[in-house]
Design an enzyme around this catalytic site. Structure first.
Site, short mmCIF file in Angstrom:
data_model
loop_
_atom_site.label_atom_id
_atom_site.label_comp_id
_atom_site.label_asym_id
_atom_site.label_seq_id
_atom_site.Cartn_x
_atom_site.Cartn_y
_atom_site.Cartn_z
N HIS A 113 0.81 -1.22 0.00
CA HIS A 113 0.00 0.00 0.00
C HIS A 113 0.84 1.27 0.00
O HIS A 113 0.40 2.31 -0.48
CB HIS A 113 -0.93 0.00 1.22
CG HIS A 113 -2.07 -0.97 1.08
ND1 HIS A 113 -3.20 -0.70 0.35
CD2 HIS A 113 -2.22 -2.24 1.54
CE1 HIS A 113 -4.02 -1.74 0.38
NE2 HIS A 113 -3.44 -2.68 1.11
N GLU A 166 -8.94 4.67 -6.41
CA GLU A 166 -8.04 4.89 -7.53
C GLU A 166 -8.74 5.62 -8.69
O GLU A 166 -8.28 5.57 -9.82
CB GLU A 166 -7.48 3.56 -8.04
CG GLU A 166 -8.52 2.59 -8.64
CD GLU A 166 -9.17 1.70 -7.59
OE1 GLU A 166 -9.72 0.65 -7.97
OE2 GLU A 166 -9.14 2.04 -6.41
N ARG A 216 -8.92 15.43 -26.81
CA ARG A 216 -7.48 15.73 -26.81
C ARG A 216 -6.90 15.65 -25.40
O ARG A 216 -5.79 15.13 -25.20
CB ARG A 216 -7.24 17.12 -27.42
CG ARG A 216 -7.41 17.16 -28.94
CD ARG A 216 -6.86 18.46 -29.51
NE ARG A 216 -7.62 19.62 -29.09
CZ ARG A 216 -8.69 20.10 -29.72
NH1 ARG A 216 -9.14 19.48 -30.81
NH2 ARG A 216 -9.32 21.17 -29.27
N ASP A 248 0.16 4.11 -2.60
CA ASP A 248 -0.05 5.54 -2.32
C ASP A 248 0.87 6.40 -3.18
O ASP A 248 0.47 7.45 -3.70
CB ASP A 248 0.19 5.82 -0.84
CG ASP A 248 -0.89 5.23 0.05
OD1 ASP A 248 -1.93 4.83 -0.51
OD2 ASP A 248 -0.70 5.17 1.27
N ARG A 278 -5.39 24.83 -17.90
CA ARG A 278 -6.29 25.97 -17.71
C ARG A 278 -6.68 26.11 -16.24
O ARG A 278 -6.92 25.12 -15.55
CB ARG A 278 -7.56 25.80 -18.56
CG ARG A 278 -7.31 25.74 -20.05
CD ARG A 278 -8.63 25.77 -20.81
NE ARG A 278 -9.57 24.81 -20.30
CZ ARG A 278 -10.83 24.72 -20.69
NH1 ARG A 278 -11.31 25.56 -21.59
NH2 ARG A 278 -11.63 23.80 -20.20
#
Length: 587
Positions: free
Chosen positions: A464, A495, A511, A468, A484
Protein backbone atom coordinates in the site's frame (compact mmCIF):
# COMPACT_ATOMS: atom_id res chain seq x y z
CA UNK A 1 -30.81 -24.98 3.81
CA UNK A 2 -29.78 -25.66 0.21
CA UNK A 3 -27.61 -28.69 -0.73
CA UNK A 4 -24.69 -26.40 -1.65
CA UNK A 5 -24.55 -25.09 1.91
CA UNK A 6 -24.96 -28.59 3.37
CA UNK A 7 -21.92 -29.65 1.36
CA UNK A 8 -19.93 -26.68 2.59
CA UNK A 9 -20.80 -27.45 6.20
CA UNK A 10 -19.84 -31.11 5.78
CA UNK A 11 -16.53 -30.10 4.24
CA UNK A 12 -15.69 -27.63 7.00
CA UNK A 13 -16.75 -29.98 9.79
CA UNK A 14 -13.78 -32.05 8.66
CA UNK A 15 -11.62 -28.90 8.51
CA UNK A 16 -12.74 -27.86 12.00
CA UNK A 17 -11.73 -31.26 13.42
CA UNK A 18 -8.23 -30.70 12.09
CA UNK A 19 -8.25 -27.18 13.49
CA UNK A 20 -8.90 -28.14 17.14
CA UNK A 21 -5.23 -28.60 18.19
CA UNK A 22 -4.39 -25.26 16.63
CA UNK A 23 -7.33 -23.62 18.42
CA UNK A 24 -6.11 -24.88 21.82
CA UNK A 25 -2.62 -23.56 21.03
CA UNK A 26 -4.07 -20.18 20.04
CA UNK A 27 -6.02 -19.99 23.32
CA UNK A 28 -2.81 -20.69 25.24
CA UNK A 29 -0.99 -17.87 23.45
CA UNK A 30 -3.89 -15.49 24.14
CA UNK A 31 -3.84 -16.36 27.82
CA UNK A 32 -0.10 -15.77 28.02
CA UNK A 33 -0.38 -12.41 26.31
CA UNK A 34 -3.46 -11.46 28.41
CA UNK A 35 -5.14 -9.91 25.38
CA UNK A 36 -8.84 -10.26 24.61
CA UNK A 37 -9.42 -11.37 21.03
CA UNK A 38 -12.58 -9.85 19.58
CA UNK A 39 -13.76 -10.84 16.10
CA UNK A 40 -16.23 -8.34 14.59
CA UNK A 41 -18.02 -9.52 11.44
CA UNK A 42 -19.54 -6.59 9.55
CA UNK A 43 -22.28 -7.34 7.01
CA UNK A 44 -21.28 -4.45 4.80
CA UNK A 45 -18.17 -2.52 3.69
CA UNK A 46 -15.92 0.24 5.05
CA UNK A 47 -17.35 3.65 4.27
CA UNK A 48 -21.00 2.57 4.73
CA UNK A 49 -22.23 5.08 7.30
CA UNK A 50 -24.57 2.77 9.24
CA UNK A 51 -22.05 0.00 9.96
CA UNK A 52 -19.22 2.54 10.32
CA UNK A 53 -21.28 4.02 13.13
CA UNK A 54 -21.66 0.61 14.78
CA UNK A 55 -17.91 0.03 14.47
CA UNK A 56 -17.22 3.47 15.95
CA UNK A 57 -19.47 2.72 18.93
CA UNK A 58 -17.75 -0.64 19.50
CA UNK A 59 -14.28 0.91 19.38
CA UNK A 60 -15.32 3.72 21.71
CA UNK A 61 -16.56 1.31 24.42
CA UNK A 62 -13.56 -1.05 24.14
CA UNK A 63 -11.14 1.89 24.23
CA UNK A 64 -12.61 2.99 27.56
CA UNK A 65 -12.59 -0.56 29.01
CA UNK A 66 -9.86 -2.12 31.15
CA UNK A 67 -9.15 -4.87 28.61
CA UNK A 68 -6.21 -4.93 26.21
CA UNK A 69 -8.34 -5.69 23.15
CA UNK A 70 -7.22 -7.18 19.84
CA UNK A 71 -10.14 -6.24 17.55
CA UNK A 72 -10.25 -7.99 14.17
CA UNK A 73 -12.84 -6.91 11.58
CA UNK A 74 -14.16 -8.94 8.63
CA UNK A 75 -16.36 -7.28 5.98
CA UNK A 76 -18.88 -9.44 4.08
CA UNK A 77 -19.73 -6.60 1.62
CA UNK A 78 -23.31 -7.89 1.37
CA UNK A 79 -24.79 -4.58 0.29
CA UNK A 80 -22.80 -4.19 -2.91
CA UNK A 81 -22.39 -7.81 -4.05
CA UNK A 82 -24.39 -11.04 -4.28
CA UNK A 83 -23.77 -13.10 -1.14
CA UNK A 84 -24.90 -16.34 -2.76
CA UNK A 85 -21.95 -16.11 -5.14
CA UNK A 86 -19.49 -14.89 -2.51
CA UNK A 87 -20.36 -17.22 0.35
CA UNK A 88 -18.17 -20.16 -0.62
CA UNK A 89 -15.14 -17.88 -1.00
CA UNK A 90 -15.88 -16.21 2.34
CA UNK A 91 -16.10 -19.59 4.05
CA UNK A 92 -12.72 -20.58 2.66
CA UNK A 93 -11.24 -17.24 3.72
CA UNK A 94 -12.54 -17.50 7.31
CA UNK A 95 -11.22 -21.06 7.51
CA UNK A 96 -7.75 -20.07 6.34
CA UNK A 97 -7.47 -16.94 8.50
CA UNK A 98 -8.74 -18.33 11.80
CA UNK A 99 -7.35 -21.85 11.76
CA UNK A 100 -4.66 -20.81 14.25
CA UNK A 101 -6.46 -17.84 15.77
CA UNK A 102 -9.60 -18.37 17.86
CA UNK A 103 -11.41 -15.27 19.24
CA UNK A 104 -12.67 -14.95 22.82
CA UNK A 105 -15.93 -13.40 21.64
CA UNK A 106 -17.66 -12.73 18.30
CA UNK A 107 -19.59 -9.58 17.40
CA UNK A 108 -21.83 -9.25 14.33
CA UNK A 109 -23.66 -6.29 12.83
CA UNK A 110 -26.83 -6.61 10.74
CA UNK A 111 -28.60 -9.68 9.39
CA UNK A 112 -26.09 -11.00 6.87
CA UNK A 113 -23.27 -11.37 9.39
CA UNK A 114 -25.56 -12.95 12.00
CA UNK A 115 -26.98 -15.45 9.50
CA UNK A 116 -23.44 -16.28 8.33
CA UNK A 117 -22.38 -17.05 11.91
CA UNK A 118 -25.61 -18.91 12.59
CA UNK A 119 -24.70 -21.26 9.77
CA UNK A 120 -20.94 -21.59 10.31
CA UNK A 121 -20.13 -20.73 13.94
CA UNK A 122 -20.18 -24.37 15.06
CA UNK A 123 -17.78 -25.16 12.21
CA UNK A 124 -15.17 -22.46 12.87
CA UNK A 125 -15.77 -21.19 16.41
CA UNK A 126 -17.62 -23.85 18.44
CA UNK A 127 -18.80 -22.59 21.81
CA UNK A 128 -17.51 -19.01 21.35
CA UNK A 129 -20.02 -16.42 22.74
CA UNK A 130 -21.73 -14.29 20.09
CA UNK A 131 -23.25 -10.82 20.48
CA UNK A 132 -25.23 -9.36 17.57
CA UNK A 133 -26.48 -5.87 16.72
CA UNK A 134 -28.53 -4.30 13.98
CA UNK A 135 -30.68 -7.42 13.52
CA UNK A 136 -33.94 -6.29 11.95
CA UNK A 137 -37.08 -7.07 13.92
CA UNK A 138 -35.56 -9.79 16.11
CA UNK A 139 -37.71 -12.51 17.65
CA UNK A 140 -36.54 -15.42 19.87
CA UNK A 141 -37.32 -18.04 17.22
CA UNK A 142 -34.48 -16.56 15.11
CA UNK A 143 -31.96 -18.24 17.42
CA UNK A 144 -33.26 -21.76 16.82
CA UNK A 145 -30.93 -24.13 18.69
CA UNK A 146 -28.12 -21.54 19.04
CA UNK A 147 -26.58 -21.07 22.50
CA UNK A 148 -24.25 -18.48 24.03
CA UNK A 149 -25.98 -15.75 21.99
CA UNK A 150 -27.50 -12.37 22.89
CA UNK A 151 -27.50 -8.92 21.35
CA UNK A 152 -29.31 -5.77 20.27
CA UNK A 153 -32.47 -5.64 18.16
CA UNK A 154 -32.87 -3.13 15.34
CA UNK A 155 -36.55 -2.37 14.95
CA UNK A 156 -37.90 0.81 13.47
CA UNK A 157 -40.86 2.39 15.25
CA UNK A 158 -42.52 3.42 12.00
CA UNK A 159 -45.59 4.92 13.65
CA UNK A 160 -43.50 7.12 15.95
CA UNK A 161 -41.34 8.38 13.08
CA UNK A 162 -44.36 9.07 10.85
CA UNK A 163 -46.23 10.92 13.61
CA UNK A 164 -43.17 13.09 14.22
CA UNK A 165 -43.07 14.04 10.52
CA UNK A 166 -46.80 14.78 10.54
CA UNK A 167 -46.35 17.08 13.55
CA UNK A 168 -43.96 19.12 11.37
CA UNK A 169 -46.41 19.02 8.41
CA UNK A 170 -49.92 19.14 9.94
CA UNK A 171 -51.65 19.85 6.58
CA UNK A 172 -50.47 16.64 4.88
CA UNK A 173 -53.15 14.40 3.38
CA UNK A 174 -51.14 11.85 1.35
CA UNK A 175 -48.32 9.60 2.57
CA UNK A 176 -46.13 7.77 0.03
CA UNK A 177 -43.82 4.96 1.19
CA UNK A 178 -40.85 3.60 -0.78
CA UNK A 179 -40.78 -0.09 0.19
CA UNK A 180 -38.97 -3.18 -1.05
CA UNK A 181 -38.93 -6.94 -0.58
CA UNK A 182 -35.70 -7.79 -2.40
CA UNK A 183 -34.03 -9.42 0.62
CA UNK A 184 -34.88 -10.80 4.06
CA UNK A 185 -34.07 -7.55 5.88
CA UNK A 186 -36.26 -5.39 3.64
CA UNK A 187 -39.07 -7.95 3.70
CA UNK A 188 -39.07 -7.85 7.50
CA UNK A 189 -39.11 -4.07 7.45
CA UNK A 190 -42.06 -4.18 5.06
CA UNK A 191 -43.94 -6.66 7.28
CA UNK A 192 -43.31 -4.43 10.30
CA UNK A 193 -44.48 -1.30 8.50
CA UNK A 194 -47.58 -2.89 6.91
CA UNK A 195 -49.85 -2.77 10.03
CA UNK A 196 -48.89 0.87 10.60
CA UNK A 197 -49.77 1.75 6.99
CA UNK A 198 -53.11 -0.01 7.34
CA UNK A 199 -53.82 1.99 10.49
CA UNK A 200 -52.92 5.27 8.77
CA UNK A 201 -55.09 4.44 5.76
CA UNK A 202 -58.13 5.40 7.82
CA UNK A 203 -56.96 9.01 8.10
CA UNK A 204 -54.67 9.56 5.08
CA UNK A 205 -54.27 8.45 1.52
CA UNK A 206 -51.48 5.87 1.80
CA UNK A 207 -49.50 5.08 -1.37
CA UNK A 208 -47.14 2.07 -1.42
CA UNK A 209 -44.24 2.42 -3.88
CA UNK A 210 -43.31 -1.24 -3.57
CA UNK A 211 -40.34 -2.67 -5.51
CA UNK A 212 -40.45 0.20 -8.02
CA UNK A 213 -37.65 1.65 -10.13
CA UNK A 214 -36.70 5.31 -9.99
CA UNK A 215 -38.64 6.00 -13.19
CA UNK A 216 -41.77 4.29 -11.83
CA UNK A 217 -41.51 6.21 -8.55
CA UNK A 218 -41.12 9.49 -10.41
CA UNK A 219 -44.25 8.84 -12.50
CA UNK A 220 -46.28 7.85 -9.44
CA UNK A 221 -45.20 10.90 -7.44
CA UNK A 222 -46.27 13.20 -10.28
CA UNK A 223 -49.85 12.03 -9.70
CA UNK A 224 -49.91 12.94 -5.99
CA UNK A 225 -51.37 16.21 -4.62
CA UNK A 226 -49.13 18.99 -3.23
CA UNK A 227 -50.00 18.05 0.38
CA UNK A 228 -47.86 14.88 0.29
CA UNK A 229 -44.87 13.40 2.13
CA UNK A 230 -42.51 10.62 1.01
CA UNK A 231 -41.00 8.11 3.45
CA UNK A 232 -37.87 6.13 2.52
CA UNK A 233 -38.58 2.75 4.16
CA UNK A 234 -36.93 0.50 1.54
CA UNK A 235 -34.90 0.51 -1.67
CA UNK A 236 -35.64 1.19 -5.31
CA UNK A 237 -35.65 -1.71 -7.78
CA UNK A 238 -32.75 -0.18 -9.74
CA UNK A 239 -29.47 -2.08 -10.12
CA UNK A 240 -26.03 -0.59 -10.84
CA UNK A 241 -23.82 -2.15 -13.48
CA UNK A 242 -21.79 -4.96 -11.88
CA UNK A 243 -22.79 -4.13 -8.29
CA UNK A 244 -25.67 -3.17 -6.03
CA UNK A 245 -26.49 0.45 -5.37
CA UNK A 246 -25.69 1.55 -1.81
CA UNK A 247 -28.56 2.67 0.40
CA UNK A 248 -27.32 6.23 0.03
CA UNK A 249 -27.52 5.90 -3.77
CA UNK A 250 -31.02 4.41 -3.56
CA UNK A 251 -32.01 7.38 -1.40
CA UNK A 252 -30.47 9.82 -3.87
CA UNK A 253 -32.49 8.29 -6.69
CA UNK A 254 -35.71 8.88 -4.76
CA UNK A 255 -34.81 12.38 -3.52
CA UNK A 256 -33.79 13.50 -7.01
CA UNK A 257 -37.26 12.78 -8.44
CA UNK A 258 -39.41 13.69 -5.42
CA UNK A 259 -41.19 17.06 -5.49
CA UNK A 260 -42.09 16.49 -1.81
CA UNK A 261 -40.04 16.31 1.40
CA UNK A 262 -38.49 12.86 1.85
CA UNK A 263 -38.28 11.47 5.40
CA UNK A 264 -36.34 8.43 6.54
CA UNK A 265 -35.73 6.18 9.53
CA UNK A 266 -31.96 5.73 9.03
CA UNK A 267 -29.21 8.40 9.21
CA UNK A 268 -27.49 7.45 5.94
CA UNK A 269 -30.42 8.91 3.96
CA UNK A 270 -29.43 12.36 5.23
CA UNK A 271 -26.49 12.07 2.83
CA UNK A 272 -29.01 11.19 0.10
CA UNK A 273 -30.73 14.54 0.62
CA UNK A 274 -33.62 13.45 2.86
CA UNK A 275 -35.22 16.16 5.02
CA UNK A 276 -34.58 14.08 8.14
CA UNK A 277 -36.56 11.92 10.50
CA UNK A 278 -36.61 10.07 13.81
CA UNK A 279 -33.49 8.06 13.05
CA UNK A 280 -32.04 4.91 14.50
CA UNK A 281 -28.25 5.31 14.86
CA UNK A 282 -25.45 2.83 14.35
CA UNK A 283 -23.30 4.39 17.09
CA UNK A 284 -25.83 3.51 19.78
CA UNK A 285 -26.17 -0.03 18.40
CA UNK A 286 -22.39 -0.46 18.56
CA UNK A 287 -22.10 0.93 22.08
CA UNK A 288 -24.86 -1.34 23.34
CA UNK A 289 -23.33 -4.43 21.67
CA UNK A 290 -19.85 -3.71 23.04
CA UNK A 291 -21.25 -3.12 26.55
CA UNK A 292 -22.94 -6.53 26.46
CA UNK A 293 -19.69 -8.09 25.21
CA UNK A 294 -17.81 -6.63 28.19
CA UNK A 295 -20.36 -8.12 30.59
CA UNK A 296 -19.76 -11.54 29.03
CA UNK A 297 -15.98 -11.09 29.20
CA UNK A 298 -16.43 -10.18 32.88
CA UNK A 299 -18.04 -13.56 33.50
CA UNK A 300 -21.78 -13.29 32.78
CA UNK A 301 -23.44 -15.96 30.65
CA UNK A 302 -25.02 -14.72 27.39
CA UNK A 303 -28.28 -16.56 28.20
CA UNK A 304 -28.56 -14.46 31.38
CA UNK A 305 -28.41 -11.20 29.38
CA UNK A 306 -31.73 -10.58 27.58
CA UNK A 307 -31.72 -9.26 24.03
CA UNK A 308 -32.08 -5.46 24.04
CA UNK A 309 -35.33 -4.98 22.09
CA UNK A 310 -35.68 -1.15 22.19
CA UNK A 311 -33.68 0.74 19.56
CA UNK A 312 -32.65 4.32 20.53
CA UNK A 313 -33.43 7.13 18.07
CA UNK A 314 -32.58 10.78 17.44
CA UNK A 315 -34.49 13.52 15.60
CA UNK A 316 -32.02 14.74 12.97
CA UNK A 317 -32.72 17.11 10.05
CA UNK A 318 -30.89 18.40 6.96
CA UNK A 319 -30.64 22.20 6.97
CA UNK A 320 -30.43 22.51 3.17
CA UNK A 321 -33.62 20.49 2.73
CA UNK A 322 -35.44 22.45 5.45
CA UNK A 323 -34.54 25.58 3.53
CA UNK A 324 -35.52 24.04 0.17
CA UNK A 325 -39.03 23.13 1.40
CA UNK A 326 -39.35 26.28 3.57
CA UNK A 327 -39.79 24.31 6.79
CA UNK A 328 -39.53 26.55 9.86
CA UNK A 329 -37.04 25.06 12.38
CA UNK A 330 -39.40 26.22 15.13
CA UNK A 331 -41.83 23.48 14.01
CA UNK A 332 -39.28 20.71 14.68
CA UNK A 333 -39.53 18.55 17.82
CA UNK A 334 -37.74 19.86 20.94
CA UNK A 335 -34.09 18.85 21.01
CA UNK A 336 -33.95 18.10 17.27
CA UNK A 337 -30.49 18.23 15.68
CA UNK A 338 -30.05 20.22 12.44
CA UNK A 339 -27.03 19.20 10.35
CA UNK A 340 -25.32 21.80 8.18
CA UNK A 341 -26.95 24.77 9.89
CA UNK A 342 -24.83 27.96 9.58
CA UNK A 343 -23.50 29.34 12.82
CA UNK A 344 -25.22 32.44 14.17
CA UNK A 345 -23.16 35.48 15.08
CA UNK A 346 -23.78 34.74 18.73
CA UNK A 347 -22.55 31.14 18.48
CA UNK A 348 -19.55 32.12 16.37
CA UNK A 349 -18.45 35.15 18.37
CA UNK A 350 -20.05 34.58 21.78
CA UNK A 351 -16.73 34.55 23.63
CA UNK A 352 -15.74 37.87 22.10
CA UNK A 353 -19.16 39.41 22.73
CA UNK A 354 -19.08 38.31 26.36
CA UNK A 355 -15.54 39.63 26.72
CA UNK A 356 -16.65 42.94 25.23
CA UNK A 357 -19.63 43.12 27.56
CA UNK A 358 -17.42 42.41 30.55
CA UNK A 359 -15.03 45.07 29.38
CA UNK A 360 -17.82 47.64 29.14
CA UNK A 361 -19.03 46.75 32.63
CA UNK A 362 -15.55 47.05 34.05
CA UNK A 363 -15.08 50.39 32.30
CA UNK A 364 -18.33 51.69 33.80
CA UNK A 365 -17.25 50.62 37.27
CA UNK A 366 -13.92 52.33 36.76
CA UNK A 367 -15.64 55.58 35.72
CA UNK A 368 -17.84 55.49 38.82
CA UNK A 369 -14.78 54.95 40.96
CA UNK A 370 -13.06 57.89 39.24
CA UNK A 371 -15.92 60.18 40.26
CA UNK A 372 -15.48 59.12 43.86
CA UNK A 373 -11.72 59.42 43.85
CA UNK A 374 -10.92 62.53 41.81
CA UNK A 375 -7.41 62.79 43.17
CA UNK A 376 -6.47 59.47 41.51
CA UNK A 377 -8.16 60.42 38.23
CA UNK A 378 -5.06 60.84 36.09
CA UNK A 379 -3.49 57.64 37.30
CA UNK A 380 -6.71 55.65 36.78
CA UNK A 381 -7.21 57.04 33.24
CA UNK A 382 -3.64 56.19 32.32
CA UNK A 383 -4.11 52.65 33.65
CA UNK A 384 -7.39 52.31 31.77
CA UNK A 385 -5.89 53.35 28.44
CA UNK A 386 -2.95 51.03 28.99
CA UNK A 387 -5.28 48.10 29.69
CA UNK A 388 -7.40 48.94 26.62
CA UNK A 389 -4.33 49.03 24.41
CA UNK A 390 -3.19 45.61 25.64
CA UNK A 391 -6.63 44.12 25.21
CA UNK A 392 -7.00 45.45 21.66
CA UNK A 393 -3.57 44.08 20.84
CA UNK A 394 -4.51 40.64 22.16
CA UNK A 395 -7.85 40.75 20.34
CA UNK A 396 -6.06 41.65 17.10
CA UNK A 397 -3.50 38.87 17.53
CA UNK A 398 -6.10 36.24 18.35
CA UNK A 399 -8.39 37.36 15.53
CA UNK A 400 -5.50 37.02 13.08
CA UNK A 401 -4.62 33.57 14.47
CA UNK A 402 -8.27 32.50 14.20
CA UNK A 403 -8.46 33.68 10.59
CA UNK A 404 -5.31 31.73 9.71
CA UNK A 405 -6.66 28.62 11.45
CA UNK A 406 -9.96 28.94 9.57
CA UNK A 407 -8.11 29.25 6.27
CA UNK A 408 -6.06 26.13 7.05
CA UNK A 409 -9.20 24.23 8.08
CA UNK A 410 -11.01 25.28 4.89
CA UNK A 411 -8.07 24.11 2.77
CA UNK A 412 -7.91 20.76 4.57
CA UNK A 413 -11.67 20.23 4.21
CA UNK A 414 -11.46 20.74 0.43
CA UNK A 415 -8.21 18.87 -0.27
CA UNK A 416 -7.46 15.17 -0.57
CA UNK A 417 -4.89 14.36 2.09
CA UNK A 418 -2.91 11.84 0.02
CA UNK A 419 -2.69 13.40 -3.45
CA UNK A 420 -3.19 17.09 -2.72
CA UNK A 421 -5.94 17.24 -5.36
CA UNK A 422 -9.41 18.59 -4.72
CA UNK A 423 -11.49 16.10 -2.74
CA UNK A 424 -15.00 14.79 -3.36
CA UNK A 425 -16.59 17.53 -1.28
CA UNK A 426 -14.90 20.28 -3.28
CA UNK A 427 -15.76 18.47 -6.54
CA UNK A 428 -19.47 18.31 -5.67
CA UNK A 429 -19.59 22.04 -4.88
CA UNK A 430 -17.47 23.15 -7.85
CA UNK A 431 -19.23 20.89 -10.37
CA UNK A 432 -22.61 22.12 -9.14
CA UNK A 433 -21.52 25.72 -9.79
CA UNK A 434 -20.15 24.82 -13.24
CA UNK A 435 -23.42 23.10 -14.20
CA UNK A 436 -25.40 26.20 -13.19
CA UNK A 437 -22.96 28.46 -15.06
CA UNK A 438 -23.07 26.19 -18.14
CA UNK A 439 -26.89 26.23 -18.20
CA UNK A 440 -26.94 30.03 -17.80
CA UNK A 441 -24.51 30.69 -20.63
CA UNK A 442 -25.42 27.70 -22.84
CA UNK A 443 -21.81 26.53 -22.86
CA UNK A 444 -20.34 23.10 -23.46
CA UNK A 445 -18.89 21.06 -20.62
CA UNK A 446 -16.79 17.90 -20.66
CA UNK A 447 -16.12 15.56 -17.72
CA UNK A 448 -14.01 12.45 -17.57
CA UNK A 449 -13.64 9.70 -14.99
CA UNK A 450 -10.19 8.06 -14.84
CA UNK A 451 -9.65 4.68 -13.17
CA UNK A 452 -6.27 2.98 -12.66
CA UNK A 453 -6.44 -0.50 -14.17
CA UNK A 454 -5.94 -3.46 -11.83
CA UNK A 455 -4.98 -1.22 -8.93
CA UNK A 456 -5.95 -3.80 -6.32
CA UNK A 457 -3.41 -6.17 -7.85
CA UNK A 458 -0.86 -3.33 -7.78
CA UNK A 459 -1.41 -2.93 -4.02
CA UNK A 460 -1.28 -6.69 -3.48
CA UNK A 461 2.09 -6.98 -5.30
CA UNK A 462 3.89 -3.78 -4.31
CA UNK A 463 2.17 -2.91 -1.04
CA UNK A 464 0.00 0.00 0.00
CA UNK A 465 2.91 2.41 0.47
CA UNK A 466 3.89 1.95 -3.19
CA UNK A 467 0.19 2.16 -4.06
CA UNK A 468 -0.05 5.54 -2.32
CA UNK A 469 3.08 6.74 -4.14
CA UNK A 470 1.56 5.58 -7.44
CA UNK A 471 -1.64 7.55 -6.73
CA UNK A 472 0.44 10.64 -6.01
CA UNK A 473 2.38 10.31 -9.29
CA UNK A 474 -0.83 9.82 -11.28
CA UNK A 475 -2.41 12.84 -9.54
CA UNK A 476 0.60 15.02 -10.41
CA UNK A 477 0.50 13.85 -14.03
CA UNK A 478 -3.21 14.72 -14.27
CA UNK A 479 -2.54 18.19 -12.86
CA UNK A 480 0.16 18.74 -15.46
CA UNK A 481 -2.25 17.66 -18.19
CA UNK A 482 -4.79 20.36 -17.34
CA UNK A 483 -3.21 23.76 -17.90
CA UNK A 484 -6.29 25.97 -17.71
CA UNK A 485 -7.19 27.59 -14.39
CA UNK A 486 -10.84 26.77 -14.97
CA UNK A 487 -10.22 23.01 -15.19
CA UNK A 488 -10.86 20.96 -12.05
CA UNK A 489 -8.80 17.86 -11.20
CA UNK A 490 -10.11 15.90 -8.21
CA UNK A 491 -9.78 12.56 -6.54
CA UNK A 492 -13.15 10.82 -6.87
CA UNK A 493 -12.33 8.03 -4.46
CA UNK A 494 -9.86 5.13 -4.21
CA UNK A 495 -8.04 4.89 -7.53
CA UNK A 496 -10.59 7.02 -9.45
CA UNK A 497 -10.00 10.61 -10.52
CA UNK A 498 -12.20 13.25 -12.19
CA UNK A 499 -11.34 16.04 -14.60
CA UNK A 500 -14.00 18.74 -15.19
CA UNK A 501 -13.42 20.93 -18.26
CA UNK A 502 -15.78 23.94 -18.55
CA UNK A 503 -16.30 25.47 -22.01
CA UNK A 504 -14.78 22.37 -23.62
CA UNK A 505 -16.39 20.52 -26.50
CA UNK A 506 -16.15 16.89 -27.48
CA UNK A 507 -12.98 17.26 -29.57
CA UNK A 508 -11.21 19.29 -26.91
CA UNK A 509 -12.14 16.74 -24.26
CA UNK A 510 -10.81 13.96 -26.51
CA UNK A 511 -7.48 15.73 -26.81
CA UNK A 512 -7.16 16.05 -23.05
CA UNK A 513 -8.09 12.37 -22.62
CA UNK A 514 -5.40 11.39 -25.12
CA UNK A 515 -2.89 13.53 -23.20
CA UNK A 516 -3.89 11.66 -20.04
CA UNK A 517 -3.18 8.33 -21.74
CA UNK A 518 0.20 9.64 -22.97
CA UNK A 519 1.07 10.89 -19.50
CA UNK A 520 0.50 7.36 -18.14
CA UNK A 521 2.89 6.04 -20.79
CA UNK A 522 5.43 8.70 -19.78
CA UNK A 523 5.17 7.71 -16.12
CA UNK A 524 6.39 4.23 -17.11
CA UNK A 525 5.33 2.68 -13.80
CA UNK A 526 5.89 -1.09 -13.65
CA UNK A 527 2.74 -3.18 -13.00
CA UNK A 528 3.35 -6.93 -13.27
CA UNK A 529 -0.11 -7.67 -11.89
CA UNK A 530 -1.93 -6.14 -14.88
CA UNK A 531 -3.61 -8.47 -17.36
CA UNK A 532 -3.16 -6.03 -20.26
CA UNK A 533 0.34 -4.56 -19.89
CA UNK A 534 3.48 -4.73 -17.78
CA UNK A 535 3.18 -0.94 -17.25
CA UNK A 536 0.56 0.99 -15.32
CA UNK A 537 -2.45 1.94 -17.46
CA UNK A 538 -5.75 3.72 -16.95
CA UNK A 539 -9.26 3.54 -18.38
CA UNK A 540 -11.09 6.76 -19.20
CA UNK A 541 -14.82 7.44 -19.48
CA UNK A 542 -15.73 10.86 -20.86
CA UNK A 543 -18.97 12.70 -21.52
CA UNK A 544 -19.51 16.03 -23.24
CA UNK A 545 -22.73 17.97 -22.55
CA UNK A 546 -23.62 20.07 -25.64
CA UNK A 547 -24.98 23.58 -25.39
CA UNK A 548 -28.57 22.56 -26.07
CA UNK A 549 -28.83 19.86 -23.40
CA UNK A 550 -29.39 20.48 -19.67
CA UNK A 551 -28.26 17.85 -17.16
CA UNK A 552 -27.75 17.65 -13.39
CA UNK A 553 -24.27 17.07 -12.05
CA UNK A 554 -25.33 13.60 -10.82
CA UNK A 555 -26.56 12.70 -14.29
CA UNK A 556 -23.30 13.91 -15.89
CA UNK A 557 -21.21 11.80 -13.50
CA UNK A 558 -23.45 8.77 -14.03
CA UNK A 559 -23.09 9.10 -17.82
CA UNK A 560 -19.29 9.39 -17.51
CA UNK A 561 -19.35 6.39 -15.17
CA UNK A 562 -21.21 4.37 -17.81
CA UNK A 563 -18.47 5.22 -20.33
CA UNK A 564 -15.81 4.21 -17.79
CA UNK A 565 -17.51 0.88 -17.25
CA UNK A 566 -17.66 0.47 -21.03
CA UNK A 567 -13.90 1.17 -21.27
CA UNK A 568 -13.15 -1.34 -18.52
CA UNK A 569 -15.53 -3.89 -19.95
CA UNK A 570 -14.03 -3.70 -23.46
CA UNK A 571 -10.45 -4.35 -22.47
CA UNK A 572 -9.28 -1.39 -20.30
CA UNK A 573 -6.37 0.95 -21.20
CA UNK A 574 -8.67 2.93 -23.48
CA UNK A 575 -10.95 5.92 -23.77
CA UNK A 576 -14.70 5.62 -24.14
CA UNK A 577 -16.54 8.85 -24.70
CA UNK A 578 -19.96 10.08 -25.74
CA UNK A 579 -22.01 13.17 -26.35
CA UNK A 580 -24.91 13.53 -23.93
CA UNK A 581 -27.99 12.80 -25.95
CA UNK A 582 -25.90 11.06 -28.64
CA UNK A 583 -24.32 7.63 -29.07
CA UNK A 584 -20.73 8.38 -30.14
CA UNK A 585 -18.09 6.09 -28.60
CA UNK A 586 -14.31 6.30 -29.03
CA UNK A 587 -11.90 3.61 -27.83
Amino acid sequence: MCWRRVSLIALYMVVSAQMLPFAFAADAVSSEAERVRVLYINSYHPGYEWSDGIQSGVQEVFAAADYDTDLTIEYLDALRFDQVRLQAAQVRLISAKYRDYQPDIILTSDNYAFDFMKEYRDVFFPGIPLVFSGYNNFSPDVLGDMHNVTGVNEEIDYRDGIMMALSVHPDIRTLAFVLSTDDVSNRRNYETAKPVLQELAGQYEVVELLDMTQAEIAERLKELPPESLVFMAGLTADQASGRHYSRIEHGQRVVSVSPFPVYSFWPFHLKSGAVGGRLITGEEQGRAMASIALRILDGEFPEDIPVMMTSPTKDIFNYDQLKRFQIDPERLPPGAMIQGMPETLWVKYSMWLIAGAIFVVLQTVLIMMLYRNIRARKKAIAALFHERSQLESRVSERTEALQKANMRLKKISMEDGLTGLANRRYLDQALGKEVVRRDRHAAELSLMLIDIDYFKQFNDIYGHLEGDACLQEVALALQETCVRDSDIVARFGGEEFVIVMPNTGYNGGQRVAEKVMQQMVNLNISHTGSDISDRLTVSVGMVTVPKDISMTQHAIIELADEQLYLAKGTGRNRICACLAGGNQVTA
